[in-house]
Design an enzyme around this catalytic site. Structure first.
Site, PDB file in Angstrom:
ATOM      1  N   SER A 164      58.315  14.128   8.167  1.00 20.54           N
ATOM      2  CA  SER A 164      58.483  13.721   9.560  1.00 20.54           C
ATOM      3  C   SER A 164      57.147  13.787  10.295  1.00 20.54           C
ATOM      4  CB  SER A 164      59.562  14.601  10.213  1.00 20.54           C
ATOM      5  OG  SER A 164      59.917  14.123  11.477  1.00 20.54           O
ATOM      6  N   ASP A 176      68.167   6.608   8.673  1.00 18.85           N
ATOM      7  CA  ASP A 176      67.412   7.567   9.494  1.00 18.85           C
ATOM      8  C   ASP A 176      67.589   7.223  10.971  1.00 18.85           C
ATOM      9  OD1 ASP A 176      65.363   9.094  10.810  1.00 18.85           O
ATOM     10  OD2 ASP A 176      64.304   9.242   8.906  1.00 18.85           O
ATOM     11  N   HIS A 233      67.866  11.531   8.797  1.00 17.59           N
ATOM     12  CA  HIS A 233      66.550  12.153   8.923  1.00 17.59           C
ATOM     13  C   HIS A 233      66.518  13.567   8.357  1.00 17.59           C
ATOM     14  CE1 HIS A 233      62.506  12.197  10.541  1.00 17.59           C
ATOM     15  NE2 HIS A 233      62.728  13.374  11.108  1.00 17.59           N
TER      16      HIS A 233
END
Length: 311
Positions: free
Chosen positions: A193, A258, A287
């Protein structure tokens, strides 16, 4: 693994004005948008020196000198292992060129392994929350894991910012090489991320064994405004413009559903990367749940054990 943060797009007009007009500065926008440090879940305490060395001058933090420190986890850290595993975790603090002192962690999951992951975690966790995951991951893929908390996270001093993010991973890179003697050809950079941002930046400047980008973003503006097609001067985290400079093999992992960083970001990074290997697109994954799919570990094992040199 702990959740890596809430949605980053779908803002109201008022929220957009707050983000981009107070003041209109990329570093401030980045901090408001991307950094969500949790309440620290651990402390690091330097152990008392033996009586024979008690009169020696104190060691300077970040000097690379070995220091006996102990890790103390809070209940929020969700520790899942025994004292024996905890004893395999080394912690210390290391100074960055911008003056922050970072909390650093070295997890000896597999002492005989060739590779060490330099892991840059997500935006809403710290080392205390990630420690159990690191032990489980490293044991399964036969790698040691070195990680660090960004400025303003965990026990790290300073404040989170884009500039600090780049200085933080630079310091972590030098700590891993200096303190543990791990050479670049044995280091795999792993970013998740927001952690893909410093990972791509470092990989664009240093060659290493490999790079793993887990749910990467093209840039901050492209997350907030999905229709953005180019990088503006006020954009933050422009990884899409740096990925072409990465000369190491790159594995990109992204969930097709996501909800934070759209799947299109992973696709674009893959298409722009000159040394991309076969990616892992996890059908149906969001995610924060890619690690729950069997193909996650399977692809990592295949990449590290069979596609990279292991002699």
């Amino acid at each position: 693994m702990p959740e890596q943060g809430p949605r980053m797009n779908g803002f109201s007009l008022g929220e957009l004005c707050w983000l981009f007009c107070c003041p209109p500065c990329p570093s401030r926008i980045a901090a408001k948008l991307a950094f969500l440090p949790p309440e620290p879940t651990y402390t690091v305490r330097e152990m008392e020196a033996p009586a024979s060395t008690a009169q020696q001058p104190p060691r300077e933090e970040g000097s690379g000198e070995p220091a006996a420190c102990s890790l103390h986890l809070s209940e929020r850290a969700d520790w899942q292992y025994s004292q024996r595993e905890l004893d395999a975790v080394e912690v210390f603090r290391w100074r960055t060129e911008r003056g922050s002192f970072l909390g650093c962690m070295f997890v000896r999951c597999s002492p005989g392994s060739r590779y060490t992951l330099l892991f840059s975690h997500g935006n809403a966790v710290d080392l205390g929350q990630m420690c159990s995951f690191y032990i489980g991951l490293g044991t399964r893929i036969n790698c040691n894991i070195f990680s660090y908390d960004y400025s303003g996270y965990g026990v790290s001093s300073g404040k989170p910012s884009e500039k600090n993010l780049y200085a933080d991973i630079e310091a972590a890179w030098h700590a891993l090489r200096t303190r543990y003697g791990v050479t670049p050809e044995n280091i795999i950079l792993y970013g998740q991320s927001i952690g893909t941002v410093p990972t791509v930046d470092l990989a664009s400047r240093y060659e290493c064994a490999a790079v793993i980008l887990h749910s990467p973003l093209m840039s901050g503006l492209r997350v907030a405004f999905p229709d953005t097609r180019k990088t503006y001067c006020f954009d933050a985290f422009p990884s899409i413009d740096k990925i072409s400079k990465v000369t190491s093999p790159v594995l990109i992992i992204h969930g097709t559903e996501d909800e934070v960083i759209d799947f299109s970001h992973g696709l674009a990074m893959y298409e722009r990367c000159p040394r991309a290997v076969e990616p892992l697109w996890v059908e149906g994954a969001g995610h924060n749940d890619i690690e729950l799919y069997a193909q996650y570990l399977e692809r990592l094992k295949q990449f590290i054990s069979h596609e990279l040199p292991n002699s």
